[in-house]
Design an enzyme around this catalytic site. Structure first.
Site, PDB file in Angstrom:
ATOM      1  N   TYR A   1       0.830  -1.207   0.000  1.00 26.96           N
ATOM      2  CA  TYR A   1       0.000   0.000   0.000  1.00 26.96           C
ATOM      3  C   TYR A   1       0.863   1.254   0.000  1.00 26.96           C
ATOM      4  CZ  TYR A   1       0.863   1.073   4.944  1.00 26.96           C
ATOM      5  OH  TYR A   1       1.453   1.409   6.136  1.00 26.96           O
TER       6      TYR A   1
ATOM      7  N   ARG B   1       8.640   3.691  -4.772  1.00 25.95           N
ATOM      8  CA  ARG B   1       8.604   2.774  -3.622  1.00 25.95           C
ATOM      9  C   ARG B   1       7.545   1.693  -3.822  1.00 25.95           C
ATOM     10  NH1 ARG B   1       7.624   5.284   2.258  1.00 25.95           N
ATOM     11  NH2 ARG B   1       5.514   5.550   1.453  1.00 25.95           N
TER      12      ARG B   1
ATOM     13  N   ARG C   1      -7.153 -20.639  -1.477  1.00 30.82           N
ATOM     14  CA  ARG C   1      -6.043 -20.441  -0.556  1.00 30.82           C
ATOM     15  C   ARG C   1      -4.932 -21.486  -0.721  1.00 30.82           C
ATOM     16  NH1 ARG C   1      -4.429 -22.009   4.652  1.00 30.82           N
ATOM     17  NH2 ARG C   1      -3.534 -20.319   5.897  1.00 30.82           N
TER      18      ARG C   1
ATOM     19  N   HIS D   1      -0.536 -21.258   0.198  1.00 31.61           N
ATOM     20  CA  HIS D   1       0.499 -20.326   0.647  1.00 31.61           C
ATOM     21  C   HIS D   1       1.341 -19.867  -0.543  1.00 31.61           C
ATOM     22  CE1 HIS D   1      -0.664 -21.682   4.614  1.00 31.61           C
ATOM     23  NE2 HIS D   1       0.071 -20.704   5.126  1.00 31.61           N
TER      24      HIS D   1
ATOM     25  N   LYS E   1       6.410  -1.871   2.041  1.00 32.73           N
ATOM     26  CA  LYS E   1       5.235  -1.291   2.701  1.00 32.73           C
ATOM     27  C   LYS E   1       4.052  -2.245   2.540  1.00 32.73           C
ATOM     28  CE  LYS E   1       3.174   3.349   3.167  1.00 32.73           C
ATOM     29  NZ  LYS E   1       3.309   3.506   4.605  1.00 32.73           N
TER      30      LYS E   1
ATOM     31  N   GLU F   1      12.486   2.959  14.188  1.00 34.13           N
ATOM     32  CA  GLU F   1      11.572   3.988  13.678  1.00 34.13           C
ATOM     33  C   GLU F   1      10.330   3.981  14.543  1.00 34.13           C
ATOM     34  OE1 GLU F   1      10.052   3.085   9.687  1.00 34.13           O
ATOM     35  OE2 GLU F   1      10.044   0.957  10.125  1.00 34.13           O
TER      36      GLU F   1
ATOM     37  N   LEU G   1      11.096   1.389   7.096  1.00 33.61           N
ATOM     38  CA  LEU G   1      10.485   1.812   5.838  1.00 33.61           C
ATOM     39  C   LEU G   1      11.261   3.027   5.314  1.00 33.61           C
ATOM     40  CD1 LEU G   1       7.891   1.243   4.047  1.00 33.61           C
ATOM     41  CD2 LEU G   1       7.107   3.415   4.973  1.00 33.61           C
TER      42      LEU G   1
HETATM   43  N1  PDD Z   1       2.940   5.252   7.397  1.00 36.45           N
HETATM   44  N2  PDD Z   1       7.663   4.072   8.843  1.00 36.45           N
HETATM   45  C1  PDD Z   1       6.547   3.317   8.846  1.00 36.45           C
HETATM   46  C2  PDD Z   1       6.591   1.982   9.501  1.00 36.45           C
HETATM   47  C3  PDD Z   1       5.371   3.804   8.219  1.00 36.45           C
HETATM   48  O1  PDD Z   1       4.265   3.042   8.189  1.00 36.45           O
HETATM   49  C4  PDD Z   1       5.386   5.092   7.621  1.00 36.45           C
HETATM   50  C5  PDD Z   1       4.181   5.649   6.917  1.00 36.45           C
HETATM   51  C6  PDD Z   1       6.576   5.849   7.674  1.00 36.45           C
HETATM   52  C7  PDD Z   1       6.689   7.199   7.026  1.00 36.45           C
HETATM   53  O2  PDD Z   1       6.743   7.072   5.622  1.00 36.45           O
HETATM   54  P1  PDD Z   1       6.246   8.223   4.651  1.00 36.45           P
HETATM   55  O3  PDD Z   1       7.016   9.439   4.988  1.00 36.45           O
HETATM   56  O4  PDD Z   1       6.520   7.712   3.302  1.00 36.45           O
HETATM   57  O5  PDD Z   1       4.773   8.401   4.922  1.00 36.45           O
HETATM   58  C8  PDD Z   1       7.692   5.296   8.277  1.00 36.45           C
HETATM   59  C9  PDD Z   1       1.754   5.546   6.612  1.00 36.45           C
HETATM   60  C10 PDD Z   1       1.501   6.984   6.396  1.00 36.45           C
HETATM   61  C11 PDD Z   1       0.566   4.780   7.147  1.00 36.45           C
HETATM   62  O6  PDD Z   1       0.762   3.616   7.470  1.00 36.45           O
HETATM   63  O7  PDD Z   1      -0.536   5.299   7.178  1.00 36.45           O
END
Ligand code: PDD
Length: 289
Positions: free
Chosen positions: A32, A51, A102, A104, A149, A181, A205
């Site tokens: 996503y 990304r 389903r 895996h 992501k 993070e 991320l």
């Molecule tokens: N989250 N680290 C993680 C684990 C994240 O899920 C996100 C973003 C970030 C920041 O990334 P960016 O600057 O590209 O938004 C860092 C999004 C916004 C969410 O899950 O809604």
């Protein structure tokens, strides 16, 4: 309720249906993105598209750079159809490996990915930006590919819930004695005048806002070290701040109930907050509000 995009169609959200066999539902098998939109212009679309393409390739989902680049038209239309052309909005995009019985292992090669997107109004939480937020520390027990992501967000869900239960905004994740993070943000600390953050790797991320902040730190001539902050150091940092698409730059003023620095948003977080806002509005071409 608004218009959403699902597999080539723009339809009212209440009519958007996906199969119970969808691998996003069954396995969390998808990627996503969340993109910021200001006055109908996406911020850093190119970086988000890159990304997204990298994530889909990482999961070996059959949806390449050309398919991703077409989604920029989908974003634009969603913003228009939902009357979000003025002010702030976010677009959410999700692509899963599609619906199939389903197993895996991957489904048959002709299984079409499920492609979903929506646009929603974004109300900037100005008080949080201005006053800062509370955070807690929490163990980082996520998997070893946090650079992708994926919609499989249980590590973040449990961490954010632990934060919410004590009235905190974010959980700062600790792995092997260092800060990686936030649960849904990247995290920076200021120690003796130097801004420190975890290196790009499979453990965080690669945030788009993080990328912009690193550029702004250089432009402003501030000192940056891509060097993890240890759990021990974390107790004595001068500043701590979070970055993200919906977080911008948000100062952390308490950590586990104790004040960070003097308990107020710090000067470097403020400077970067200003610079990011200026960059976002300059890109949008909008007058700053
Ligand atoms: N989250 N680290 C993680 C684990 C994240 O899920 C996100 C973003 C970030 C920041 O990334 P960016 O600057 O590209 O938004 C860092 C999004 C916004 C969410 O899950 O809604």
């Amino acid at each position: 309720m608004g218009i959403v995009y699902l597999n080539g169609e723009f339809i009212p959200k209440e009519r958007a249906m996906i199969s119970v066999d969808d691998r996003g539902f069954i396995f969390g098998d998808g990627i996503y993105e969340v993109v910021r939109v200001i006055d109908a212009r996406t911020f850093e679309w190119g970086a988000h598209a890159e990304r997204l393409t990298r994530g889909l390739a990482g999961l070996r989902i059959n949806f390449g750079a050309r398919d991703v680049s077409r989604l920029s038209g989908v974003c634009e239309r969603l913003v228009r159809d939902n009357a979000l052309t003025e002010g702030e909005a976010t677009v959410y995009l999700q692509i899963t490996r599609g619906a199939a019985p389903r197993t895996h292992h991957f489904p048959p090669a002709d299984t079409a990915p499920t492609v979903y997107a929506n646009a929603t109004k974004f109300i900037v939480p100005l008080a949080q930006r201005e006053n800062g937020v509370a955070a807690i520390t929490f163990p980082d027990f996520r998997w070893g590919r946090c650079d992708l992501k994926t919609v499989n967000l249980l590590g973040a869900v449990l961490a954010r819930q632990a934060a919410a239960e004590v009235g905190a905004y974010e959980a700062i994740l600790l792995k092997d004695g260092v800060m990686t993070e936030g649960a849904a943000t990247n995290a920076f600390a200021v120690i003796e005048g130097t801004i420190r953050t975890y290196p790009l790797s499979n453990y965080i991320l690669p945030g788009i806002t993080r990328k912009v902040i690193v550029e702004l730190i250089a432009e402003l001539g501030l000192s940056l070290a891509i060097d993890p902050v240890t759990q021990r150091e974390l107790g004595g940092v001068d500043e701590l701040f979070l970055t993200g698409t919906t977080t911008d730059v948000t100062p952390v003023v308490t950590l586990d109930g104790r004040p960070v620095g003097n308990g107020k948003p710090g000067p470097l977080a403020r400077m970067l907050q200003e610079a990011l806002t200026a960059r976002m509005y300059a890109t949008a071409g909008a007058a700053r509000r």
